[in-house]
Scaffold this motif. Structure first.
Motif, short mmCIF file in Angstrom:
data_model
loop_
_atom_site.label_atom_id
_atom_site.label_comp_id
_atom_site.label_asym_id
_atom_site.label_seq_id
_atom_site.Cartn_x
_atom_site.Cartn_y
_atom_site.Cartn_z
N GLU A 163 12.76 1.95 -5.89
CA GLU A 163 13.88 1.02 -5.76
C GLU A 163 13.74 0.18 -4.49
OE1 GLU A 163 18.73 1.18 -5.05
OE2 GLU A 163 17.73 2.86 -6.06
N PHE A 164 13.28 0.81 -3.43
CA PHE A 164 13.06 0.11 -2.16
C PHE A 164 12.01 -0.99 -2.34
CE2 PHE A 164 10.48 -0.16 1.75
CZ PHE A 164 11.45 -0.62 2.64
N VAL A 165 10.89 -0.67 -2.96
CA VAL A 165 9.83 -1.65 -3.17
C VAL A 165 10.30 -2.77 -4.09
CG1 VAL A 165 7.56 -1.99 -4.24
CG2 VAL A 165 7.94 -0.04 -2.73
N GLN A 166 11.05 -2.42 -5.11
CA GLN A 166 11.56 -3.44 -6.04
C GLN A 166 12.44 -4.45 -5.32
OE1 GLN A 166 14.67 -2.49 -9.16
NE2 GLN A 166 12.93 -2.91 -10.52
N GLU A 167 13.32 -3.98 -4.44
CA GLU A 167 14.17 -4.90 -3.70
C GLU A 167 13.34 -5.80 -2.79
OE1 GLU A 167 17.30 -4.60 -0.04
OE2 GLU A 167 17.82 -3.43 -1.81
N ASN A 206 0.86 -1.18 0.00
CA ASN A 206 0.00 0.00 0.00
C ASN A 206 0.90 1.23 0.00
OD1 ASN A 206 -2.26 -1.56 0.06
ND2 ASN A 206 -3.01 -0.85 2.04
N ARG A 207 0.48 2.26 -0.73
CA ARG A 207 1.26 3.50 -0.81
C ARG A 207 0.51 4.62 -0.09
NH1 ARG A 207 5.93 3.83 -4.22
NH2 ARG A 207 6.17 1.83 -5.31
N PRO A 222 5.90 5.38 0.80
CA PRO A 222 5.50 6.62 0.11
C PRO A 222 5.33 6.41 -1.40
CG PRO A 222 7.31 7.05 1.62
CD PRO A 222 7.16 5.55 1.55
N SER A 223 4.39 7.16 -1.95
CA SER A 223 4.23 7.17 -3.40
C SER A 223 5.01 8.32 -4.03
CB SER A 223 2.74 7.32 -3.74
OG SER A 223 2.21 8.50 -3.15
N ASP A 224 5.53 9.22 -3.21
CA ASP A 224 6.15 10.44 -3.72
C ASP A 224 7.58 10.64 -3.23
OD1 ASP A 224 5.14 10.66 -1.15
OD2 ASP A 224 4.68 12.79 -1.32
N ALA A 225 8.27 9.56 -2.84
CA ALA A 225 9.67 9.67 -2.39
C ALA A 225 10.59 9.13 -3.48
CB ALA A 225 9.87 8.88 -1.10
#
Length: 277
Positions: A238-242, A92-93, A230-233
């Motif tokens: 890249e964090f979510v991808q990892e 969730n963002r 966050p959706s705007d950081a």
């Protein structure tokens, strides 16, 4: 449940008696019966209905599953999932800028988890400092990932960056504690930070288990929407991808996942004993 198992046991005895000494015939006859008994040991049917609602109602099973998919499938569905599969789904963002504008810092517990690599070599792991805000505890806990810094730094540079992060957020009335991994040579990280910051704001943490095991609790909260990104950081994608690629088996990058797991363990599981003075 117990009555049905007893019924199957009597059926097995009758089949074995009729089959006589032909053990192979007994085994082949029992295969479908064993399948039915295995179904009785599951918490949920294939249609999603509780199979033992008096003991495990749907509401309780939802809480148990939220604690982690790996243990859920192994212990409650009798279908273990091998390591090597992803733990994290798309999160969730939330709008970080809007949240910072409206949130009240005193309603959240704040902590910076530090996962050190402490080297400048290009092929080495990265160090990570992750700021998390948490409220609630245990199964009711929810968290916001607020800031992440990731890079290849030697120990003094890493500590300076953590100090700067803490002081920058202190200006926003966010008094975050530091949660620094202290394994082997990384004990120096917490020692240096205690000289740079108020001593009671820094804790050295001894990690337990492997990265996969440590990630299980936070992955359950993440997958049920209780850990938001966050959706705007600029660092968020890249964090979510990892996280979404993490399997716990020979992952190319997993330092941010480890920092995430450390922060969640301290803020949501340990609760006020760590994040809040």
């Amino acid at each position: 449940g117990a009555a049905r198992v007893d019924e199957r046991r009597r059926l097995w005895e009758r089949i074995a008696k009729e089959a006589g000494a032909d053990a192979v015939a007994v085994l082949l006859t029992l295969i479908p019966v064993l399948g039915e008994v295995a179904t009785l040991r599951r918490a949920l049917s294939e249609s999603g209905e509780p199979l033992w609602p008096s003991r495990f109602p749907a509401s309780e099973l939802a809480i148990i599953r939220a604690r982690g998919e790996y243990n859920w499938w192994s212990l409650y569905q009798q279908e273990p999932r091998p390591r090597g599969t992803e733990l994290f789904r798309e999160p969730n963002r939330y709008d970080l800028a809007e949240w910072l504008r409206t949130m009240r810092p005193e309603e959240w517990r704040w902590g910076i988890a530090v996962d050190p690599a402490a080297t400048e070599k290009t092929y080495a792991d990265h160090s990570v400092a992750l700021l998390m805000a948490v409220r609630g505890q245990g199964d009711a806990a929810e968290a916001r990932i607020v800031a992440v810094e990731r890079g290849q730094w030697e120990v003094p540079s890493l500590c300076e960056r953590v100090k700067r992060m803490r002081n920058e957020w202190l200006m926003r009335r966010v008094d975050a504690r530091i949660y620094a991994e202290g394994v082997g040579g990384f004990k120096a990280v917490a020692q240096i930070l205690r000289r740079m910051l108020p001593e009671d704001s820094v804790r050295e943490v001894q990690v337990r288990g492997d990265k996969f095991t440590r990630a299980l609790p936070v992955s359950g909260a993440w997958n049920t929407g209780r850990v938001m990104v966050p959706s705007d950081a600029p660092w968020a994608d890249e964090f979510v991808q990892e996280c979404c690629r993490f399997t716990g088996v020979a992952d190319g990058q997993d330092d941010q996942v480890d920092a995430l797991a450390h922060a969640w363990a301290a803020g949501a599981i340990s609760g006020p004993t760590f994040f809040q003075r």
